[in-house]
Design an enzyme around this catalytic site. Structure first.
Site, PDB file in Angstrom:
ATOM      1  CG  HIS A 250      30.735  10.142  15.355  1.00  6.13           C
ATOM      2  ND1 HIS A 250      30.541   9.500  16.556  1.00  6.13           N
ATOM      3  CD2 HIS A 250      31.599  11.147  15.590  1.00  6.13           C
ATOM      4  CE1 HIS A 250      31.300  10.074  17.456  1.00  6.13           C
ATOM      5  NE2 HIS A 250      31.952  11.065  16.907  1.00  6.13           N
TER       6      HIS A 250
ATOM      7  CD  GLU B 103      35.060  13.674  25.254  1.00  5.16           C
ATOM      8  OE1 GLU B 103      34.319  13.620  24.283  1.00  5.16           O
ATOM      9  OE2 GLU B 103      36.128  13.036  25.328  1.00  5.16           O
TER      10      GLU B 103
ATOM     11  CG  ASN C  39      28.466  15.830  21.115  1.00  4.28           C
ATOM     12  OD1 ASN C  39      27.721  16.772  21.304  1.00  4.28           O
ATOM     13  ND2 ASN C  39      29.264  15.751  20.077  1.00  4.28           N
ATOM     14  CG  ASP C  40      31.400  11.220  24.469  1.00 11.31           C
ATOM     15  OD1 ASP C  40      30.588  10.278  24.363  1.00 11.31           O
ATOM     16  OD2 ASP C  40      32.331  11.401  23.675  1.00 11.31           O
TER      17      ASP C  40
ATOM     18  NE  ARG D 281      27.879  10.662  20.968  1.00 10.01           N
ATOM     19  CZ  ARG D 281      29.054  11.256  20.805  1.00 10.01           C
ATOM     20  NH1 ARG D 281      29.944  11.265  21.782  1.00 10.01           N
ATOM     21  NH2 ARG D 281      29.349  11.876  19.694  1.00 10.01           N
TER      22      ARG D 281
ATOM     23  CB  CYS E 143      34.623  21.221  20.642  1.00  9.67           C
ATOM     24  SG  CYS E 143      35.147  19.821  21.640  1.00  9.67           S
TER      25      CYS E 143
HETATM   26  C1  PEP Z   1      31.866  15.347  22.424  1.00 11.54           C
HETATM   27  O1  PEP Z   1      31.824  14.273  23.022  1.00 11.54           O
HETATM   28  O2  PEP Z   1      31.173  16.329  22.732  1.00 11.54           O
HETATM   29  C2  PEP Z   1      32.787  15.522  21.294  1.00 11.54           C
HETATM   30  C3  PEP Z   1      32.954  16.697  20.735  1.00 11.54           C
HETATM   31  O3  PEP Z   1      33.418  14.411  20.833  1.00 11.54           O
HETATM   32  P1  PEP Z   1      32.714  13.306  19.909  1.00 11.54           P
HETATM   33  O4  PEP Z   1      31.368  13.812  19.499  1.00 11.54           O
HETATM   34  O5  PEP Z   1      33.636  13.111  18.749  1.00 11.54           O
HETATM   35  O6  PEP Z   1      32.656  12.125  20.821  1.00 11.54           O
HETATM   36 MG    MG Z   2      33.353  12.812  22.700  1.00  8.61          MG
END
Ligand code: PEP
Ligand code: MG
Length: 573
Positions: free
Chosen positions: A189, A431, A454-455, A465, A502
Site C-alpha cells: 500500500h 483475488e 496484487n493479491d 507481497r 483493478c
Molecule cells: C488487489 O489485490 O489486486 C487489489 C486491488 O486490492 P489491494 O491491493 O487493496 O489488496
Molecule cells: Mg487485494
C-alpha cells in the site's frame, strides 16, 4: 555509497533524510519517594501543558486546510483535561506514590479498557483517541522529539522501516520529496499511495534505517532503484539534471491524459480510477476516466479517529457518486487485516495475517461494522451509479453469505423507510485462485467481477507481497497468472457479466496489453498510470494484443514473458 531497492514509484529526488519510526513508549511500574510527590504532581501538570501546546499548534496548522482533522485534535485537548481522569492521575501520584508516567499509564489504560467494552460504538471509538494521547504524553515525558508525517516543517526524504497505510494516507504530500523503506514490494500500500501521489519511492532496502542519519543529504533515483548517500557536488548536479529530464518526460506523457482510450483499430477500452478517499486531489482524476474501478474504502476507516459512522460514510460515498454521475463507482467493502490494521478495531495477532481473518471474513465476524457500511453504500446509490464489490472472496459460500447479509440490510432499510437504491450491483474481487477456478459458477451469482491481481499473484505464487526477501518470487509476469486471468475473464464473458482488472497489472502498460489480448476491456488504476495506459491503448491493435496473449501462455518463465512483451511493445511504452 549506493544502496539498491525496488523503485516502485518513478522519479528522482535530492534532499535531507527524515527518519520516521512510530514511537512506542516503554513505561515500567515505578514509585517515588513521599517527599517528591508535590514535585511529581507539578511535573504532570507541566507535561499536560506541553501536550496542550502541541495539540493547539497542530490544530492551528490544520484549521484552514483540513478542519475535520483539526477537530480531532480539539477533542484530544478536552480529554487531556478530563476531570475524572486528571483526578485519578493526581491521586495515584499523591496517595499511591506512583511516578507521573506510571500514573498516566494506569489511568489511561483503565479508561481504554472501560471504553472498549462499551456497547455504544461511538464510545468504543474514543479508545483510539486515548491511546494516541497516552503515547503523546509519554513521548513528551521521555523527551523524544515529535515525528509525524502529516505535519512536516520542510521538504524531506522520508526513510522508514515500513510505512503503515495510515502514515501514507495522512502524509503531507507537498513536503515529501521521496520515500525509502526497508520492506514492501511494488503492490504494497505504501507503493500504491506513493504512485498515486507521484512521490518517488524505493522500497525494500534492507537495514537502511541503521545507515542513515536525520538531516543528511541523499539522492533517490527511483527510476533505477538506487539510493546514494554522501553524494559529492558533481553527483548532485548530475542528478539535478536527471531530475529535470524525468520531469520533462512525465509532463510529455501527461498529454495522453486527455485522449480517448481507443485502440488503433477502433476498440474503446474503459479506463477507470482507483481511489482511496474523496479529497479534491483524488476526485480530480474524474475528468480523465470512465468511473471508479476501485474505491479502497478502508483508508477512510484508517483516517477516522474511530469507526466512521453510517452518516459519515454515506456523505463520502455520495460525494464520489455525485462526482462520477452516471459512470460506475465501485465501492469495495472494508478490506482490513493483512497489512492493513485499524486502531479502532482490536484484531487478533496472527502468524499469517494475509491468510487470516481479513476483509470479507472479518466483516462476517463484525456484522454491525459490515452492515453499517452496506447501509451507507445503498443510501449513496440514490445519488449516482454505485456498485458494491466484496474483497477476498474464496468460495460460493462467501458469495451466498454476503448476499444473505446484503438482503437483510435491504430489508431493514425498506422497513425503516430509509431512501436507498435496491438496484445497486453486487460484485466480487477475484483475488483468491480458488474462486478464479470456479469463475463460471461465481459469474452466475454476481453482477460483475474485478481481478485483484496484487493479491491474486500473492496467493497464486505463495509469496507474501510485502516481504523483500522473497520479492523475486512474486512474479506478476508468471505465465500462470495469464492463464488464470484468461480463463476467469472467459468465464465471465460467457455468462455475459462484466469483468475488469483493478490490481496493479491493469496500470502497467506491458501487462495491460496482454490483459486486453485476453479479452479484458476495463482497466482500473491509480491516476499516475492513466496517461501511460492511454498512450499504450492508442498505439495498440486488438490482433496485436491477442498475439501477445496467445504467446505468453506458452512461455515457461516470468523473465521470458517480460522480455518478450518488452520487445514487442518497445515503441508503445
Ligand atoms: C488487489 O489485490 O489486486 C487489489 C486491488 O486490492 P489491494 O491491493 O487493496 O489488496
Ligand atoms: Mg487485494
Amino acid at each position: 555509497m549506493e544502496y539498491k531497492g525496488n523503485p516502485v514509484s518513478h522519479g528522482i529526488a535530492i534532499g535531507e533524510v527524515y527518519r520516521y519510526a512510530p514511537f512506542v513508549p516503554e513505561i515500567e511500574e515505578k514509585t517515588i519517594l513521599p517527599e517528591a510527590k508535590e514535585i511529581a504532581v507539578e511535573q504532570y501538570l507541566n507535561l499536560r501543558e506541553k501536550a496542550k501546546a502541541e495539540l493547539t499548534a497542530i490544530q492551528e496548522k490544520l484549521k484552514t486546510n483540513d478542519p475535520d482533522k483539526a477537530k480531532i485534535f480539539a477533542a484530544h485537548v478536552e480529554i487531556l483535561f478530563d476531570t475524572a481522569m486528571n483526578g485519578e492521575i493526581q491521586d495515584y501520584i499523591s496517595y499511591d506514590n506512583m511516578s507521573p508516567e506510571w500514573a498516566i499509564k494506569k489511568t489511561y489504560d483503565k479508561y481504554i479498557r472501560l471504553l472498549s467494552k462499551s456497547k455504544d460504538a461511538q464510545i468504543r471509538e474514543r479508545t483510539a483517541d486515548l491511546k494516541d494521547l497516552r503515547i503523546r504524553l509519554h513521548r513528551i515525558w521521555l523527551g523524544v522529539p515529535k515525528k509525524n508525517l502529516s505535519i512536516l516543517e520542510k521538504p524531506v526524504v522520508v526513510a522508514a522501516h515500513d510505512l503503515l497505510p495510515s502514515d501514507t494516507a495522512t502524509l503531507d504530500r507537498t513536503k515529501v520529496l521521496a520515500i525509502i523503506t526497508e520492506i514492501g514490494g511494488s503492490t504494497s500500500h505504501s507503493a500504491i499511495i506513493a504512485r498515486s501521489y507521484e512521490i518517488p519511492a524505493i522500497l525494500g532496502i534492507p537495514d537502511i534505517m541503521n545507515q542513515l542519519k536525520d538531516g543528511e543529504t541523499v539522492i533517490v533515483d527511483a527510476v533505477e532503484g538506487s539510493l546514494f548517500t554522501q553524494p559529492d557536488e558533481a553527483q548532485q548536479n548530475l542528478y539535478a539534471e536527471k531530475r529535470k529530464d524525468h520531469l520533462a518526460y512525465s509532463a510529455e506523457l501527461k498529454k495522453y491524459l486527455h485522449v480517448q482510450p481507443v485502440t488503433k483499430d477502433g476498440t474503446r477500452i474503459e479506463v477507470h480510477l482507483n481511489i482511496g478517499s474523496v479529497t479534491p486531489e483524488e476526485l480530480a482524476g474524474s475528468q480523465y476516466t470512465d468511473g471508479v474501478g476501485l474505491f479502497r474504502t478502508e483508508f477512510m476507516y484508517m483516517l477516522s479517529a474511530g469507526l466512521p459512522s453510517e452518516d459519515e460514510q454515506f456523505k463520502q460515498y455520495r460525494k464520489a457518486a455525485l462526482e462520477f454521475g452516471e459512470r460506475p463507482l465501485i465501492l469495495r467493502t472494508l478490506d482490513i487485516g493483512g497489512d492493513k490494521q485499524l486502531e479502532s478495531m482490536e484484531l487478533p495477532r496472527e502468524d499469517n495475517p494475509f491468510l487470516g481473518l481479513r476483509a470479507l471474513r472479518l466483516c462476517f465476524e463484525r456484522l454491525s461494522v459490515f452492515k453499517t457500511q452496506l447501509r451507507a453504500a445503498f443510501r449513496a446509490g440514490c445519488y449516482g451509479n454505485v456498485w458494491i464489490m466484496l474483497p477476498m472472496v474464496g468460495s460460493m459460500d462467501d458469495i451466498r453469505t454476503a448476499k444473505q447479509i446484503i438482503g437483510e440490510v435491504k430489508e431493514e432499510l425498506e422497513k425503516e423507510g430509509v431512501q436507498y437504491n435496491p438496484d445497486v450491483k453486487i460484485g466480487i474481487m477475484i483475488e483468491i485462485p480458488a474462486i478464479a477456478l470456479i469463475a463460471d459458477m461465481a459469474a452466475k451469482e454476481v453482477d460483475f467481477a474485478s481481478l485483484g491481481t496484487n493479491d491474486l499473484c500473492q496467493y497464486l505464487t505463495a509469496v507474501d507481497r510485502l516481504n523483500p526477501h522473497v520479492s523475486q518470487y512474486y512474479q506478476t509476469y508468471h505465465p500462470s497468472m495469464f492463464r488464470l486471468i484468461g480463463q476467469t475473464a472467459a468465464a465471465f464473458h460467457a455468462a455475459g457479466k462484466p469483468i475488469g482488472v483493478c490490481g496493479e497489472m491493469g496500470g502497467d502498460p506491458l501487462t495491460a496489453a496482454v490483459l486486453i489480448g485476453l479479452g479484458i476491456r476495463k482497466l482500473s488504476m491509480g491516476i499516475a498510470s492513466v496517461a501511460g495506459i492511454k498512450k499504450l491503448i492508442t498505439g495498440l491493435t486488438i490482433p496485436k494484443a491477442e498475439e501477445l496473449a496467445e504467446k505468453v501462455v506458452t512461455l515457461s518463465t516470468a523473465d521470458e514473458v517480460e522480455a518478450y512483451v518488452k520487445r514487442e511493445l518497445e515503441s508503445l511504452v
